[in-house]
Design a protein around this motif. Sequence first.
Motif, PDB file in Angstrom:
ATOM      1  N   ASP A  91       0.878  -1.171   0.000  1.00 31.17           N
ATOM      2  CA  ASP A  91       0.000   0.000   0.000  1.00 31.17           C
ATOM      3  C   ASP A  91       0.912   1.216   0.000  1.00 31.17           C
ATOM      4  O   ASP A  91       1.673   1.434   0.945  1.00 31.17           O
ATOM      5  CB  ASP A  91      -0.898  -0.009   1.243  1.00 31.17           C
ATOM      6  N   GLY A 101       0.245   4.360   0.144  1.00 28.24           N
ATOM      7  CA  GLY A 101      -0.141   5.481   0.999  1.00 28.24           C
ATOM      8  C   GLY A 101      -0.346   6.787   0.256  1.00 28.24           C
ATOM      9  O   GLY A 101      -0.266   7.866   0.853  1.00 28.24           O
ATOM     10  N   HIS A 105      -5.150   9.068  -1.805  1.00 27.65           N
ATOM     11  CA  HIS A 105      -6.261   8.867  -0.863  1.00 27.65           C
ATOM     12  C   HIS A 105      -7.561   9.473  -1.407  1.00 27.65           C
ATOM     13  O   HIS A 105      -7.614  10.640  -1.790  1.00 27.65           O
ATOM     14  CB  HIS A 105      -5.947   9.511   0.486  1.00 27.65           C
ATOM     15  N   THR A 161      -6.743   3.785  -1.643  1.00 34.90           N
ATOM     16  CA  THR A 161      -5.368   4.272  -1.754  1.00 34.90           C
ATOM     17  C   THR A 161      -4.717   3.566  -2.936  1.00 34.90           C
ATOM     18  O   THR A 161      -5.250   2.575  -3.452  1.00 34.90           O
ATOM     19  CB  THR A 161      -4.538   3.986  -0.490  1.00 34.90           C
ATOM     20  N   SER A 162      -3.563   4.056  -3.359  1.00 35.79           N
ATOM     21  CA  SER A 162      -2.868   3.433  -4.483  1.00 35.79           C
ATOM     22  C   SER A 162      -1.963   2.304  -3.992  1.00 35.79           C
ATOM     23  O   SER A 162      -1.367   2.390  -2.917  1.00 35.79           O
ATOM     24  CB  SER A 162      -2.035   4.467  -5.235  1.00 35.79           C
TER      25      SER A 162
END
Length: 219
Positions: free
Chosen positions: A92, A94, A97, A187-188
């Motif tokens: 993740d 982060g 968002h 999230t990406s």
Amino acid sequence: MADPIIIAVPKGRILQEALPLLARVGIVPEPAFSDDASRALRFSTNRADIDLIRVRAFDVATFVAHGAAHLGIVGSDVLMEFAYSELYAPVDLGIGHCRLSVAEPAAMAAKDDPRGWSHVRIATKYPHVTRTHFEARGVGAECVKLNGAMELAPVLGLAPRIVDLVSSGRTLKENGLVEVEVIAEVTSRLIVNRAAFKTRGEVVPLVDAFRRAVAVQPA
């Protein structure tokens, strides 16, 4: 020399957040990557063993799942929609968002209670996630597939509600819509082609480098 590792990155907002992360991993794209006038889609980097391709966010997962790219950066919303078995999402990142939400006209929301829905007609580019979400609640969802301009659907009578990504909520507000339900926080993620993870020795150290870069990411 082996062919370069190809990393697929998405156009748009996520890319701007991803570039500093790539830099911390030690990957800096060639100058043409930042040239808005360039129509190139594949770019070299400061590392001879790594190339970048820049594609639509929804296509990142497809390129990586089918092995055309080895790694990619993509929102968890895309992974939820496609659920490719060929993808591994180990980190993740982060960044990126936002949330995947149900929205409807403010006037409708003022007298509406989502707990009373039995059937909904929704415009979205996430038909799989939308149907799955509502089926789990015993609500029938008729999805109208759109790839953009979702906010026009209620205004023009295509569908009274939409499911779309929401960040600040400004676009919804400017089109007279309000959020009434959040389906998922987004999230990406770093994604990897499973076959490449096993067969390309360079991939595992790259994944570890992304993991370390996230750990030192500024708050």
